[in-house]
Design a protein around this motif. Structure first.
Motif, PDB file in Angstrom:
ATOM      1  N   TYR A  19       0.518  -0.961   0.076  1.00 54.80           N
ATOM      2  CA  TYR A  19      -0.176   0.359   0.233  1.00 54.80           C
ATOM      3  C   TYR A  19       0.890   0.969   0.178  1.00 54.80           C
ATOM      4  CZ  TYR A  19      -3.410   3.604   1.163  1.00 54.80           C
ATOM      5  OH  TYR A  19      -4.159   4.616   1.312  1.00 54.80           O
ATOM      6  N   ALA A  20       1.971   1.188   0.780  1.00 59.58           N
ATOM      7  CA  ALA A  20       3.183   2.264   0.788  1.00 59.58           C
ATOM      8  C   ALA A  20       3.023   2.731  -0.665  1.00 59.58           C
ATOM      9  CB  ALA A  20       3.389   2.172   1.963  1.00 59.58           C
ATOM     10  N   GLN A  21       4.057   1.781  -1.376  1.00 60.30           N
ATOM     11  CA  GLN A  21       4.511   1.313  -2.302  1.00 60.30           C
ATOM     12  C   GLN A  21       3.407   2.024  -3.486  1.00 60.30           C
ATOM     13  OE1 GLN A  21       5.930  -2.422  -3.181  1.00 60.30           O
ATOM     14  NE2 GLN A  21       8.346  -1.690  -1.754  1.00 60.30           N
ATOM     15  N   GLU A  22       2.599   1.652  -3.305  1.00 61.93           N
ATOM     16  CA  GLU A  22       1.300   2.816  -3.979  1.00 61.93           C
ATOM     17  C   GLU A  22       1.015   3.522  -4.086  1.00 61.93           C
ATOM     18  OE1 GLU A  22      -2.441  -1.256  -5.012  1.00 61.93           O
ATOM     19  OE2 GLU A  22      -2.613   0.531  -3.999  1.00 61.93           O
ATOM     20  N   ASN A  27       8.031   9.038  -7.367  1.00 58.99           N
ATOM     21  CA  ASN A  27       9.193   9.665  -7.329  1.00 58.99           C
ATOM     22  C   ASN A  27       8.888   9.835  -5.650  1.00 58.99           C
ATOM     23  OD1 ASN A  27      11.998  10.430  -8.014  1.00 58.99           O
ATOM     24  ND2 ASN A  27      11.565  12.401  -7.715  1.00 58.99           N
ATOM     25  N   GLY A  28       8.238   8.236  -5.582  1.00 60.06           N
ATOM     26  CA  GLY A  28       8.740   8.226  -3.342  1.00 60.06           C
ATOM     27  C   GLY A  28       8.094   9.211  -2.801  1.00 60.06           C
ATOM     28  N   LYS A  29       6.564  10.439  -3.775  1.00 58.58           N
ATOM     29  CA  LYS A  29       5.971  10.461  -2.686  1.00 58.58           C
ATOM     30  C   LYS A  29       4.192  10.261  -3.366  1.00 58.58           C
ATOM     31  CE  LYS A  29       9.550  13.165  -1.305  1.00 58.58           C
ATOM     32  NZ  LYS A  29       9.569  14.814  -2.162  1.00 58.58           N
ATOM     33  N   LYS A  30       3.736  10.622  -2.500  1.00 55.26           N
ATOM     34  CA  LYS A  30       2.300  10.680  -2.835  1.00 55.26           C
ATOM     35  C   LYS A  30       1.368  10.843  -3.684  1.00 55.26           C
ATOM     36  CE  LYS A  30       1.088   9.981   2.360  1.00 55.26           C
ATOM     37  NZ  LYS A  30       0.275  10.656   3.719  1.00 55.26           N
ATOM     38  N   ASP A 245       6.017  14.883   1.402  1.00 56.30           N
ATOM     39  CA  ASP A 245       4.491  13.884   0.731  1.00 56.30           C
ATOM     40  C   ASP A 245       3.981  14.473  -1.275  1.00 56.30           C
ATOM     41  OD1 ASP A 245       4.344  12.097   3.020  1.00 56.30           O
ATOM     42  OD2 ASP A 245       2.870  13.809   3.523  1.00 56.30           O
ATOM     43  N   ILE A 246       4.540  15.416  -1.428  1.00 53.55           N
ATOM     44  CA  ILE A 246       3.894  15.926  -2.628  1.00 53.55           C
ATOM     45  C   ILE A 246       5.610  16.035  -3.561  1.00 53.55           C
ATOM     46  CG2 ILE A 246       3.778  18.607  -3.185  1.00 53.55           C
ATOM     47  CD1 ILE A 246       1.422  17.860  -0.932  1.00 53.55           C
ATOM     48  N   LYS A 256       9.001  12.626 -17.879  1.00 53.33           N
ATOM     49  CA  LYS A 256       9.868  12.067 -18.118  1.00 53.33           C
ATOM     50  C   LYS A 256       9.242  10.846 -17.391  1.00 53.33           C
ATOM     51  CE  LYS A 256      13.879  13.608 -18.441  1.00 53.33           C
ATOM     52  NZ  LYS A 256      15.325  14.646 -18.496  1.00 53.33           N
ATOM     53  N   TYR A 257       9.511  11.516 -16.225  1.00 54.04           N
ATOM     54  CA  TYR A 257       9.078   9.991 -15.202  1.00 54.04           C
ATOM     55  C   TYR A 257       7.696   9.360 -15.493  1.00 54.04           C
ATOM     56  CZ  TYR A 257       8.427   7.863 -10.523  1.00 54.04           C
ATOM     57  OH  TYR A 257       8.098   7.283  -9.118  1.00 54.04           O
TER      58      TYR A 257
END
Length: 265
Positions: A19-22, A27-30, A245-246, A256-257
């Protein structure tokens, strides 16, 4: 702890990790936020860029190649690009479809409905050459003037896909990363918006695990489509507090991401 409890604990751990990964797939943020500014205004150089720099954020500035603010202030645009801000392509003359309702501002010279596709493509490529002469970069994004996508029912950006990482439109939505259309990236136009209204849009993007592109013109004046400078400052203050988080980045970096993420699927 018996075997059953160990299995349950293991499943909970796997679920929470997934869930955390999802929910942190930007880029590691929500979620991701892109701040874009259209039409190459003096206020962008005088007020917006210094404010962004103060909060250590980078914006995307969609420049009209023929705009006097470009030709008269090349050194300042070059400095902004060197400092990490994106200079995006907003065409040479900002042509819009004059046949649509509410387009009384469109002249014969910049009426997209009178353009050929070849002319539109050539002018956009000329603007890319100008922008590269300013910032030395090969990668950038495009923004449709007035959000108009077609010339005589032809999607003219189809002839430019190899020239850009993506193209920002004007339709508002919260797509998932895998569903983003890089030929018409969603955006939320800000006209008289308060910081609270813009923050609500960002919170919805965070809630849904999406991203949001904020589309500005005037910020403290110089354009009929305007927000107050203080509301813009309050927005940046919020984003600074939410950096954990952002992800705040330029349109080219976010595009690009997204492209990389879609290619991995």
């Amino acid at each position: 702890m018996n075997l059953k409890n160990i299995l349950i604990a293991g499943l909970i751990l796997i679920f929470n990790t997934s869930y955390a990964q999802e929910t942190r797939n930007w880029n590691g943020k929500k979620c991701a936020v892109v701040l874009t500014y259209d039409d190459a205004l003096n206020i962008h150089l005088d007020k917006v860029i210094p404010m962004l720099d103060a909060y250590k954020f980078k914006g995307t500035f969609y420049l009209i190649g023929s705009a006097p603010v470009v030709s008269k202030r090349l050194t300042e645009w070059r400095a902004a690009a060197k400092n990490g801000h994106e200079l995006g392509n907003h065409t040479l003359n900002h042509p819009c479809d004059g046949t649509l309702p509410g387009r009384g501002f469109v002249t014969a010279e910049n009426d997209l409905s009178r353009y050929t596709v070849a002319r539109a493509v050539n002018e956009i490529r000329v603007t890319n050459t100008l922008l590269k002469a300013i910032d030395g970069k090969d990668e950038r994004t495009f923004a449709y003037p007035c959000g108009d996508l077609t010339i005589s029912d032809t999607l003219y950006y189809n002839f430019l896909k190899n020239d850009f990482v993506g193209a920002r439109g004007v339709v508002s939505a919260y797509p998932q990363l895998k569903d983003v259309n890089l030929s018409d990236i969603t955006a939320f136009a800000q006209i008289g918006s308060t910081a609270a209204q813009m923050i609500a849009q960002i919170e919805e993007a965070e809630k849904t695990g999406s991203f949001v592109v904020l589309l500005f013109h005037g910020v403290g004046g110089e354009h009929p489509l305007n927000i107050e400078l203080e509301e813009h400052r309050k927005l940046l203050e919020y984003l600074k507090k939410k950096e954990k988080d952002i992800w705040v980045a330029t349109m080219v970096d976010v595009a690009k991401y997204i492209k990389k993420g879609q290619n991995l699927r």
